[in-house]
Design an enzyme around this catalytic site. Structure first.
Site, PDB file in Angstrom:
ATOM      1  N   PRO A   1       0.806  -1.203   0.000  1.00 12.13           N
ATOM      2  CG  PRO A   1      -0.067  -1.134   2.122  1.00 12.13           C
ATOM      3  CD  PRO A   1       1.088  -1.635   1.365  1.00 12.13           C
ATOM      4  CD  GLU A   2       4.069   2.670  -3.693  1.00  9.28           C
ATOM      5  OE1 GLU A   2       4.200   3.805  -4.173  1.00  9.28           O
ATOM      6  OE2 GLU A   2       4.625   1.670  -4.169  1.00  9.28           O
TER       7      GLU A   2
END
Length: 295
Positions: free
Chosen positions: A2-3
Site C-alpha cells: 500500500p502506497e
DNA sequence: CGGGACTCCTGCCAGC
DNA sequence: TGCTGGCAGGAGTCCC
C-alpha cells in the site's frame, strides 16, 4: 502493497460504511502486529461513534466521538474487507483463532473485527503483520511520532516544485532514494517513485542534488513534481495497484498495475523507445527504469 | 547528518 | 512433486 493510492482507495471504500456509525463490538486476534496492540484498544472502540475517516501519507485515521482517534497502517500486506449488513460467513476458513461477537470464526490472518450498529462488519487481515493500529488522544494527533515528521501530501497545496527543490538541495542520495523519504513527499513508495521518474524522464540513479544545483526550481524539478501528482491521481482513479495483496474493501482488485510503464517490467520493451526495461537495486529495493529514456 | 544494512513476518515463485 | 532461496508494496533503528 500500500502506497498512497492504495490507502486512499481503502479509505474511500471504508468511509461510506463507517462514518457516522457506532462500533458495537471490536475483537482483536491479540497476535502482535508490527507493534503490540494499544492498551484497552478494543474496549475504547466499543460504544464509540466514528465521526470521520481521513488519510495522511500511508496512514489512515479514524476519529471517534470519545476523544480518541485510531491510527492505522497497512504495512505490506494489510487489507480491510467490509461485509455490509448482517453478512454471512467471513470467508472460506482454515485454522481459526478468534471469533467475532456473534461467535463466528476469523481466518488465521484476520486481526481485527469491528461490528457496527447497522450490523456491518469490517475485518482487518494482514498475513505479514507489518501493519499496525494505535490509539491516541485526538488532540495529540499531530504530535504522534509517525505523523510528526511527514513532508507535504503530494496532492496537496504544500507540495510544490519549490518544496521538492529544497528537499533535494545538497542531497547526495540518488533521487530514487530521496523520493522514498517520507519527508520529501508523504505517501510515495517504490512503485509510484519508479513510475513518476519514468514519466519525468529522470534517471533514478542521478543524485538528488543534481536536479536542484542551486536549490532553486528547474524544469526537471517541475516535470517531476507534476509527474508525481499525475501518476498518483491516475492510480487513485484506477483503485490503486494490485500486485498481490491490495484489494478494495469489497474484495475487488485495483487496476493501475495494467498501466505500469516500468514497475515489475524488467526485460520488457519500453513503451517509448522499445529498449528493454532495466532492474537495479538501490538501498536494497528494486528500481525499474529505462536507461535510454531516463537521464 | 546522511545513508546503507538490517529487522519485523508470511507467502509465493523460480529453479533445481 | 517437493524443497530451498530469494524476493515482496514499509519504515524504524542501528551503525559507520
Amino acid at each position: 502493497m500500500p502506497e498512497l493510492p492504495e490507502v486512499e482507495t481503502v479509505l474511500r471504500g471504508l468511509a461510506p460504511h463507517m462514518e457516522g456509525r457506532r462500533i458495537v463490538s471490536a475483537r482483536i486476534s491479540g497476535k502482535r502486529l508490527r507493534f503490540p496492540w494499544p492498551e484497552n484498544f478494543a474496549a475504547r472502540l466499543e460504544g464509540a461513534r466514528i465521526t470521520a475517516l481521513t488519510r495522511r501519507a500511508k496512514y489512515m485515521l479514524w476519529r471517534l466521538d470519545n476523544g480518541f482517534s485510531v491510527l492505522s497502517h497497512l504495512g505490506m500486506s494489510g487489507r480491510f474487507t467490509v461485509f455490509p449488513g448482517a453478512g454471512g460467513k467471513v470467508r472460506a476458513l482454515g485454522e481459526f483463532y478468534f471469533h467475532d461477537a456473534a461467535g463466528r470464526e476469523a481466518g488465521p490472518h484476520d486481526h481485527l473485527i469491528l461490528s457496527l450498529d447497522d450490523q456491518t462488519r469490517v475485518i482487518y487481515t494482514d498475513p505479514r503483520r507489518f501493519g499496525f493500529f494505535d490509539l491516541l488522544d485526538t488532540r495529540e494527533l499531530s504530535a504522534h511520532p509517525m505523523l510528526r515528521n511527514l513532508g507535504p501530501e503530494p496532492l496537496g497545496p504544500r507540495f510544490t516544485p519549490a518544496h521538492l527543490a529544497g528537499a533535494f538541495h545538497g542531497r547526495r542520495a540518488p533521487v530514487k532514494t530521496a523520493l522514498l523519504d517520507q519527508k520529501t513527499a508523504a505517501g510515495l513508495g517504490n512503485i509510484y517513485v519508479c513510475e513518476a521518474l519514468f514519466r519525468a524522464r529522470i534517471s533514478p540513479r542521478r543524485r538528488a542534488a543534481s536536479l536542484a544545483p542551486s536549490g532553486g526550481v528547474t524544469k526537471r524539478i517541475e516535470r517531476l513534481a507534476e509527474a508525481i501528482r499525475e501518476v498518483l491521481r491516475e492510480a487513485i482513479a484506477a483503485g490503486g495497484s494490485t500486485l498481490r495483496d491490495h484489494a478494495r474493501v469489497n474484495g475487488e482488485s485495483g487496476g493501475f498495475q495494467q498501466h505500469f510503464s516500468v514497475y515489475g517490467r524488467e526485460g520488457e520493451a519500453c513503451d517509448v523507445c522499445a529498449r528493454p526495461i532495466r532492474r537495479i537495486v538501490q538501498s536494497g529495493r528494486s528500481t525499474f527504469f529505462c536507461s535510454h529514456c531516463q537521464k
